[in-house]
Design an enzyme around this catalytic site. Structure first.
Site, PDB file in Angstrom:
ATOM      1  N   LEU A  69       0.793  -1.212  -0.036  1.00 30.44           N
ATOM      2  CA  LEU A  69      -0.139   0.031   0.037  1.00 30.44           C
ATOM      3  C   LEU A  69       0.862   1.243   0.031  1.00 30.44           C
ATOM      4  CD1 LEU A  69      -2.624   1.843   0.385  1.00 30.44           C
ATOM      5  CD2 LEU A  69      -2.424   0.967   2.872  1.00 30.44           C
TER       6      LEU A  69
ATOM      7  N   GLY B 292       1.047  11.530   0.065  1.00 28.56           N
ATOM      8  CA  GLY B 292       0.646  12.733   1.216  1.00 28.56           C
ATOM      9  C   GLY B 292       0.472  11.869   2.555  1.00 28.56           C
TER      10      GLY B 292
ATOM     11  N   THR C 259       5.703  12.160   1.687  1.00 26.74           N
ATOM     12  CA  THR C 259       5.412  13.463   1.935  1.00 26.74           C
ATOM     13  C   THR C 259       6.515  14.257   1.482  1.00 26.74           C
ATOM     14  OG1 THR C 259       4.949  14.785   3.720  1.00 26.74           O
ATOM     15  CG2 THR C 259       6.164  13.173   4.217  1.00 26.74           C
ATOM     16  N   LEU C 260       6.203  15.707   1.499  1.00 29.13           N
ATOM     17  CA  LEU C 260       7.104  16.684   1.213  1.00 29.13           C
ATOM     18  C   LEU C 260       7.485  17.581   2.448  1.00 29.13           C
ATOM     19  CD1 LEU C 260       5.897  18.063  -2.197  1.00 29.13           C
ATOM     20  CD2 LEU C 260       7.652  16.682  -1.718  1.00 29.13           C
TER      21      LEU C 260
ATOM     22  N   GLU D  66       8.660  17.918   8.838  1.00 24.17           N
ATOM     23  CA  GLU D  66       8.138  17.765  10.077  1.00 24.17           C
ATOM     24  C   GLU D  66       7.321  16.243  10.199  1.00 24.17           C
ATOM     25  OE1 GLU D  66       8.216  19.861  13.167  1.00 24.17           O
ATOM     26  OE2 GLU D  66      10.063  20.232  12.253  1.00 24.17           O
TER      27      GLU D  66
ATOM     28  N   CYS E   3     -13.835  27.681   6.827  1.00 27.14           N
ATOM     29  CA  CYS E   3     -14.080  26.335   6.091  1.00 27.14           C
ATOM     30  C   CYS E   3     -15.292  25.323   6.344  1.00 27.14           C
ATOM     31  CB  CYS E   3     -12.817  25.692   6.428  1.00 27.14           C
ATOM     32  SG  CYS E   3     -11.387  26.151   5.446  1.00 27.14           S
TER      33      CYS E   3
END
Length: 392
Positions: free
Chosen positions: A169, A173, A195-196, A199, A359
């Protein structure tokens, strides 16, 4: 004659069917609607016609951040009332070339992601739940806690992926890794998260070690565009809340990279904030919260998917679940406001408050939606015949 005030009064007529009061900088008040005012908006300084025409959301968002706009009454009610008319807000995209730049290079995207997600794990831990899930929860019951809703969401996605022991899998992100950790524990899959965010990478790496899941999981600092030439392949791919950062110019490229690494008949579950139609995005949100962020429409993603022989097996909207998730985050944020003040100034706090509540209001009003789409890479005749397996 105050021409800016005259124009603002004219603009406010879009709310004439609502009941609230606006107090101007010179203490003049106007009452909108025929019933008793539900709240009052106080404008402490003049707002220019030019600024409203350039971006309605940007100017009013900045006024609130700077303390030059205050609300007497229910803040969420105010936003629910005002954002009902979001489609009538004005934006001059040509006047904001830097905000609506189409630069989507790897370096630019890493910079944009870092701006938001590298504020510090300690900051996010103050108002997210203990899974550190920063995406829409799934409220099986109204009384679900935020943690329960996030675990519901994770397991909801895992069921849609139709996992079995030993399958591979990929999470594009991956955030702080909660989905892959649960997948490894529950199904003993082999998982990779990319991920970029520095942290998120560091936190996920430490979680893998603390949970003794090194045999099953790994995380890499990696751009989705590197997948095509990576030589990696997976039985399943999932992406949660990442597509919004890709940019309209790259949706096709994103789907191409997924198709390259997904095995034949493999399942791809895409979870993302969607719009009713294609838009360049909101100026205030792009400037202060998600630089470069664009909300894809459902139809454009469905359209592009067919180019790569992705079959659409299921589509589900979780719009009101995201509204409820955001209100839980906002509640946690308010509870921890003193700790947050130790890290950030008042302008940041007001910015984050209007971000979370606006939001929630946008989901409430249908300005934005949340969709989960289940794709298969080519025909897959082994999926269950009904959706019941997802909801059990």
């Amino acid at each position: 004659m105050d021409l800016d005030k005259i124009f603002l009064k004219s603009f406010l007529k879009i709310f004439e069917n609502e009941s609230f009061t606006v107090e101007f900088w010179d203490k003049e008040e106007i009452k909108l609607g025929g019933e008793e005012s539900l709240f009052k908006i106080i404008l402490k300084k003049p707002i220019s016609k030019k600024d409203i025409l350039t971006s309605t959301s940007l100017v009013f968002g900045e006024e609130y951040m700077n303390g030059d706009l205050e609300v007497e009454g229910d803040f969420l009610l105010m936003l629910n009332t005002v954002l009902k008319y979001k489609e009538k807000f004005l934006t001059n995209f040509k006047a904001l070339p830097n905000l609506f730049s189409h630069k989507t290079s790897k370096n630019k995207q890493k910079e944009q992601v870092s701006y938001h997600y590298d504020l510090g794990n300690d900051f996010y831990s103050l108002w997210l739940d203990k899974t550190m899930s920063y995406s829409c929860g799934y409220f099986k019951e109204d009384k679900n806690s935020l943690y329960e809703a996030q675990m519901n969401k994770i397991n909801h996605l895992l069921k849609k992926l139709n996992l079995k022991e030993g399958l591979s899998l990929l999470d594009i992100g991956c955030g702080w890794g909660a989905l892959l950790i649960e997948a490894a524990k529950k199904y003993k899959i082999k998982g990779l998260g990319i991920t970029l965010s520095e942290e998120q990478y560091k936190k996920f790496k430490s979680r893998i070690e603390s949970e003794n899941l090194q045999e099953y999981l790994d995380v890499k600092l990696m751009d989705y565009r590197e997948l095509e030439k990576s030589g990696l392949t997976f039985d399943r791919v999932v992406s949660v809340g990442m597509l919004e950062h890709v940019g309209r110019e790259n949706y096709d490229l994103f789907m191409k990279n997924v198709s390259t690494v997904l095995n034949k008949s493999g399942i791809f579950v895409l979870h993302y904030i969607s719009g009713l139609w294609e838009s360049e995005g909101d100026a205030w949100m792009r400037k202060y919260i998600f630089p470069g962020g664009v909300i894809p429409s459902l139809r454009e993603i469905i359209y592009i998917s067919s180019n790569y022989r992705f079959y659409v097996e299921d589509v589900e909207s979780l719009r009101l679940h995201y509204m409820k998730t955001l209100l839980k985050w906002a509640e946690n944020f308010e509870k921890n406001i003193d700790l947050i003040r130790e890290k950030f100034d008042e302008r940041f706090i007001r910015m984050w408050k209007i971000y979370l509540y606006s939001c929630a209001s946008c989901f409430y009003n249908g300005v934005i939606d949340l969709h989960q789409i289940v794709f298969t890479n080519g025909v897959n005749n082994e999926l269950p015949l009904t959706r019941n397996y997802i909801y059990e």
